[in-house]
Design a protein around this motif. Sequence first.
Motif, mmCIF file in Angstrom:
data_model
loop_
_atom_site.group_PDB
_atom_site.id
_atom_site.type_symbol
_atom_site.label_atom_id
_atom_site.label_comp_id
_atom_site.label_asym_id
_atom_site.label_seq_id
_atom_site.Cartn_x
_atom_site.Cartn_y
_atom_site.Cartn_z
ATOM 1 N N VAL A 77 0.823 -1.202 0.000
ATOM 2 C CA VAL A 77 0.000 0.000 0.000
ATOM 3 C C VAL A 77 0.864 1.262 0.000
ATOM 4 O O VAL A 77 1.818 1.377 0.753
ATOM 5 C CB VAL A 77 -0.942 -0.010 1.227
ATOM 6 N N SER A 78 0.499 2.204 -0.870
ATOM 7 C CA SER A 78 1.258 3.451 -0.950
ATOM 8 C C SER A 78 0.810 4.397 0.162
ATOM 9 O O SER A 78 -0.212 4.191 0.801
ATOM 10 C CB SER A 78 1.018 4.118 -2.301
ATOM 11 N N LYS A 79 1.602 5.433 0.342
ATOM 12 C CA LYS A 79 1.292 6.396 1.394
ATOM 13 C C LYS A 79 -0.076 7.054 1.180
ATOM 14 O O LYS A 79 -0.833 7.245 2.128
ATOM 15 C CB LYS A 79 2.388 7.466 1.436
ATOM 16 N N SER A 80 -0.382 7.376 -0.073
ATOM 17 C CA SER A 80 -1.655 8.046 -0.336
ATOM 18 C C SER A 80 -2.824 7.104 -0.071
ATOM 19 O O SER A 80 -3.872 7.517 0.434
ATOM 20 C CB SER A 80 -1.704 8.584 -1.764
ATOM 21 N N GLU A 81 -2.625 5.822 -0.377
ATOM 22 C CA GLU A 81 -3.685 4.853 -0.084
ATOM 23 C C GLU A 81 -3.873 4.690 1.422
ATOM 24 O O GLU A 81 -4.979 4.525 1.926
ATOM 25 C CB GLU A 81 -3.348 3.490 -0.702
ATOM 26 N N MET A 82 -2.748 4.732 2.127
ATOM 27 C CA MET A 82 -2.771 4.628 3.578
ATOM 28 C C MET A 82 -3.558 5.803 4.172
ATOM 29 O O MET A 82 -4.362 5.633 5.076
ATOM 30 C CB MET A 82 -1.326 4.624 4.100
ATOM 31 N N ASN A 83 -3.345 6.985 3.625
ATOM 32 C CA ASN A 83 -4.083 8.156 4.092
ATOM 33 C C ASN A 83 -5.565 8.018 3.806
ATOM 34 O O ASN A 83 -6.395 8.385 4.629
ATOM 35 C CB ASN A 83 -3.552 9.428 3.427
ATOM 36 N N LEU A 84 -5.871 7.486 2.628
ATOM 37 C CA LEU A 84 -7.263 7.284 2.250
ATOM 38 C C LEU A 84 -7.914 6.315 3.235
ATOM 39 O O LEU A 84 -9.016 6.543 3.723
ATOM 40 C CB LEU A 84 -7.342 6.735 0.823
ATOM 41 N N TRP A 85 -7.203 5.220 3.546
ATOM 42 C CA TRP A 85 -7.702 4.262 4.531
ATOM 43 C C TRP A 85 -7.986 4.979 5.857
ATOM 44 O O TRP A 85 -9.049 4.828 6.446
ATOM 45 C CB TRP A 85 -6.692 3.121 4.755
ATOM 46 N N GLY A 86 -7.010 5.764 6.295
ATOM 47 C CA GLY A 86 -7.145 6.477 7.571
ATOM 48 C C GLY A 86 -8.369 7.373 7.576
ATOM 49 O O GLY A 86 -9.126 7.410 8.548
ATOM 50 N N ASN A 87 -8.585 8.070 6.448
ATOM 51 C CA ASN A 87 -9.742 8.967 6.363
ATOM 52 C C ASN A 87 -11.051 8.207 6.475
ATOM 53 O O ASN A 87 -11.962 8.633 7.183
ATOM 54 C CB ASN A 87 -9.729 9.725 5.033
ATOM 55 N N VAL A 88 -11.137 7.081 5.761
ATOM 56 C CA VAL A 88 -12.377 6.291 5.768
ATOM 57 C C VAL A 88 -12.671 5.782 7.180
ATOM 58 O O VAL A 88 -13.775 5.924 7.693
ATOM 59 C CB VAL A 88 -12.288 5.096 4.774
ATOM 60 N N ILE A 89 -11.657 5.198 7.827
ATOM 61 C CA ILE A 89 -11.857 4.610 9.148
ATOM 62 C C ILE A 89 -12.158 5.681 10.194
ATOM 63 O O ILE A 89 -13.104 5.555 10.974
ATOM 64 C CB ILE A 89 -10.602 3.798 9.595
ATOM 65 N N GLU A 90 -11.350 6.723 10.196
ATOM 66 C CA GLU A 90 -11.541 7.754 11.217
ATOM 67 C C GLU A 90 -12.907 8.407 11.052
ATOM 68 O O GLU A 90 -13.609 8.682 12.024
ATOM 69 C CB GLU A 90 -10.417 8.793 11.138
ATOM 70 N N ASN A 91 -13.296 8.620 9.789
ATOM 71 C CA ASN A 91 -14.598 9.197 9.498
ATOM 72 C C ASN A 91 -15.717 8.278 9.990
ATOM 73 O O ASN A 91 -16.633 8.710 10.697
ATOM 74 C CB ASN A 91 -14.708 9.439 7.986
#
Length: 201
Positions: free
Chosen positions: A84-98
């Motif tokens: 997983v790339s950094k940008s995908e990791m951020n996307l994951w973080g956004n979805v979960i935290e949201n």
Amino acid sequence: MTVKNSSFVKSCIKTDDLPQSDLLEVAFAGRSNVGKSSLINALINRKNLARSGSKQGMTRLINYYDINGEIHFVDLPGYGYAKVSKSEMNLWGNVIENYLNVREQLYLVMLLVDIRHEPTEADRMLYEWTKAAQLNYIVVATKADKLSRSQVNQNCVMIKKNLGLPEDRKVFPVSAETKKGIPELWDEIDSYIMEDGEIND
Ligand SMILES: Nc1nc2c(ncn2[C@@H]2O[C@H](COP(=O)(O)OP(=O)(O)O)[C@@H](O)[C@H]2O)c(=O)[nH]1
Ligand SMILES: [Mg+2]
């Protein structure tokens, strides 16, 4: 809770797609491959309702399962896949935290960590988000069949320390393979949610 029936509801790509339903939710969160889908199957006593061992595509989705028409189990996207790339990791973080912050039906978060390893940075982040959102949570150490009984106890202590859990918190060792710890985990889930899916205050 006695599981009489369970079924797949839907897969969601983003939090806008979440089902419109008043049922309370128990969410399963943790790294890819930690055993989220296997734990759901073990808890509901089904072989492969929640698809386990599947590769990235599937694990990006938020999967909903109906339990007795009373509660939803939510299989959250995994994180920490090597590719997983950094940008995908951020996307994951956004979805979960949201999801953790906006979902009013969410009543309990199962925080899964692999019993063999120290929690990762992402594991600690997930724990912090859960606390910040003031959600109920249970810390579950998966794949306990891979270790001896004394190692299981030692590693539960290590996980508790590493995450910085409060003194009175327990880490629940489970094995989806042997089903060890599954009845105890159900008892703990039941202490939060009653038989009829109502909140246990
Ligand atoms: N030995 C053992 N293997 C497990 C256990 N739980 C899951 N696994 C295996 O770990 C892999 C990932 O499990 P899965 O449930 O798909 O993880 P997920 O990505 O978090 O949903 C699969 O090969 C499972 O068979 C367990 O309790 N014991
Ligand atoms: Mg899975």
